[in-house]
Design a protein around this motif. Structure first.
Motif, short mmCIF file in Angstrom:
data_model
loop_
_atom_site.label_atom_id
_atom_site.label_comp_id
_atom_site.label_asym_id
_atom_site.label_seq_id
_atom_site.Cartn_x
_atom_site.Cartn_y
_atom_site.Cartn_z
N LEU A 124 0.83 -1.21 0.00
CA LEU A 124 0.00 0.00 0.00
C LEU A 124 0.86 1.26 0.00
N LEU A 125 1.97 1.22 0.73
CA LEU A 125 2.88 2.37 0.76
C LEU A 125 3.42 2.66 -0.64
N ILE A 126 3.76 1.61 -1.37
CA ILE A 126 4.27 1.77 -2.74
C ILE A 126 3.18 2.32 -3.66
N ILE A 127 1.96 1.79 -3.52
CA ILE A 127 0.85 2.23 -4.38
C ILE A 127 0.52 3.70 -4.12
N LEU A 128 0.38 4.05 -2.84
CA LEU A 128 0.06 5.45 -2.51
C LEU A 128 1.19 6.39 -2.91
N GLY A 129 2.43 5.93 -2.80
CA GLY A 129 3.57 6.75 -3.21
C GLY A 129 3.53 7.04 -4.70
N ALA A 130 3.20 6.01 -5.49
CA ALA A 130 3.10 6.20 -6.94
C ALA A 130 1.96 7.16 -7.30
N LEU A 131 0.83 7.03 -6.61
CA LEU A 131 -0.31 7.91 -6.89
C LEU A 131 -0.04 9.35 -6.47
N SER A 132 0.71 9.51 -5.37
CA SER A 132 1.00 10.87 -4.89
C SER A 132 1.93 11.61 -5.84
N GLU A 133 2.83 10.89 -6.49
CA GLU A 133 3.76 11.52 -7.43
C GLU A 133 3.01 12.10 -8.63
N GLU A 134 1.92 11.47 -9.02
CA GLU A 134 1.12 11.95 -10.15
C GLU A 134 -0.07 12.78 -9.67
N VAL A 181 -2.72 11.86 -8.13
CA VAL A 181 -3.98 11.18 -8.44
C VAL A 181 -4.86 11.17 -7.20
N PHE A 182 -6.15 11.48 -7.38
CA PHE A 182 -7.12 11.52 -6.28
C PHE A 182 -6.74 12.53 -5.20
N GLY A 183 -5.85 13.42 -5.51
CA GLY A 183 -5.46 14.44 -4.56
C GLY A 183 -4.61 13.92 -3.41
N ILE A 184 -3.99 12.77 -3.61
CA ILE A 184 -3.17 12.17 -2.55
C ILE A 184 -1.83 12.88 -2.50
#
Length: 336
Positions: free
Chosen positions: A126-136, A138-141
């Motif tokens: 989950l840490l890896i997934i959220l990290g990838a989404l935060s870089e782009e 996505v979803f305002g993360i």
């Protein structure tokens, strides 16, 4: 043929049901069922009674034989050659009841241990997934949210796994002597355990083969995404997929390995034979320290670099290196 098979064959040969045999022996049908399944052994009084009912000798009932059931001309009852004492004064006797309990407990706990190991492998996903989404974005993360939530969930998953290791590990603690002490299987136990092991062997081979295949193919999604020229986010998201493959492989390895190991411990074969047990007892603390150091190195490197997608390789490499390390320790011990 072992006692359990002989009782069943002789009963059927006489055309009796389990209930009918139980009535003649003044026991319950469940007792007869347990005798025939090999989960318990009748006492000597019942064995003598069965020898009279079936017109066979007690020696025939008690001694393992590959011969087919044959009718003896007369009921010959003899217990002179039966030896119920331990063959080794220093070994611990293992009854059928204890062996059955050990095998059942190990089978039950192996699934929990395997799930706990798989949980540890998947913990950083989950840490890896959220990290990838935060870089782009996505979803305002944000990076702070990704790090906070991801690390919290990771530690919670590891904590849950540790609870399983401790709680269920305590349940298995009473069987630890099987790994280090010399044991003596009482009559009938060895034959029953061997039969169960032979039945489980195909399952064990399938589980190990499946685990190895999953480990081999686990990098494929990551490699394909890298060569396909997709975005960095997609490539990063393939890392949890890799961890999922490894996690499933670990489940197969641990669950099947613990069950197979339980048969090895009772039969004192392979790494649990008497010689290996002496070496294991001698270097138990050394081996324990070895794995503690490796675990510390793994966690330190993973947290410092943040490359959880790469640091898992430490475990298979360590597994390979442990073999020569163990051989060196044993060689040094033999010289001393």
């Amino acid at each position: 043929m072992i006692l359990a098979d002989k009782i069943m064959s002789l009963r059927k040969q006489n055309g009796w049901s389990q209930e009918e045999l139980a009535e003649q022996l003044n026991v319950s049908r469940q007792s007869v069922s347990k005798w025939e399944s090999g989960t318990s052994i009748p006492d000597i009084e019942k064995i003598i009674k069965m020898s009279q009912l079936f017109y066979v000798s007690t020696d025939y009932l008690l001694k393992d034989s590959k011969d087919d059931i044959v009718d003896l001309p007369s009921p010959v009852v003899s217990t002179e050659n039966i030896d119920y004492s331990s063959q080794d004064g220093d070994s611990k006797p293992i009854s059928m009841e204890f062996a059955t309990e050990f095998l059942e407990d190990t089978k039950d706990i192996s699934k929990k241990f395997a799930l706990a190991v798989s949980t540890c492998v998947m913990a950083p996903a989950l840490l890896i997934i959220l990290g990838a989404l935060s870089e782009e974005n996505v979803f305002g993360i944000t990076e702070a949210i990704a790090g906070g939530v991801g690390i919290t969930v990771m530690f919670l998953m590891i904590a849950a796994a540790v609870v399983i290791f401790i709680m269920d590990g305590m349940k298995l603690s009473k069987y630890e002597f099987l790994e280090k002490e010399q044991i003596n299987l009482l009559y009938g136990v060895e034959a029953v355990v061997k039969r169960k092991k032979e039945t489980y062997d195909p399952t064990f081979r399938i589980c190990i083969t499946t685990g190895v295949v999953l480990c081999i193919i686990c990098p494929i999604p990551l490699l394909i995404s890298s060569f396909a020229g997709v975005s960095d986010m997609v490539i990063t998201l393939m890392v949890p997929v890799l961890l999922a493959f490894v996690s499933i492989a670990c489940y197969f390895f641990v669950s099947s390995g613990m069950i197979y190991s339980s048969y090895q411990k009772l039969l004192q074969i392979d790494e649990y034979d008497p010689v290996e047990k002496k070496n294991m007892k001698r270097f138990d603390k050394v081996y324990g320290a070895f794995w503690c150091i490796i675990t510390a190195i793994y966690l330190a490197i993973s947290f410092i670099t943040g490359r959880w997608d790469m640091t898992w390789i430490i475990w298979p490499v360590t597994g390979v290196l442990f073999v020569p390390f163990k051989l060196i320790c044993e060689a040094i011990g033999n010289k001393k």
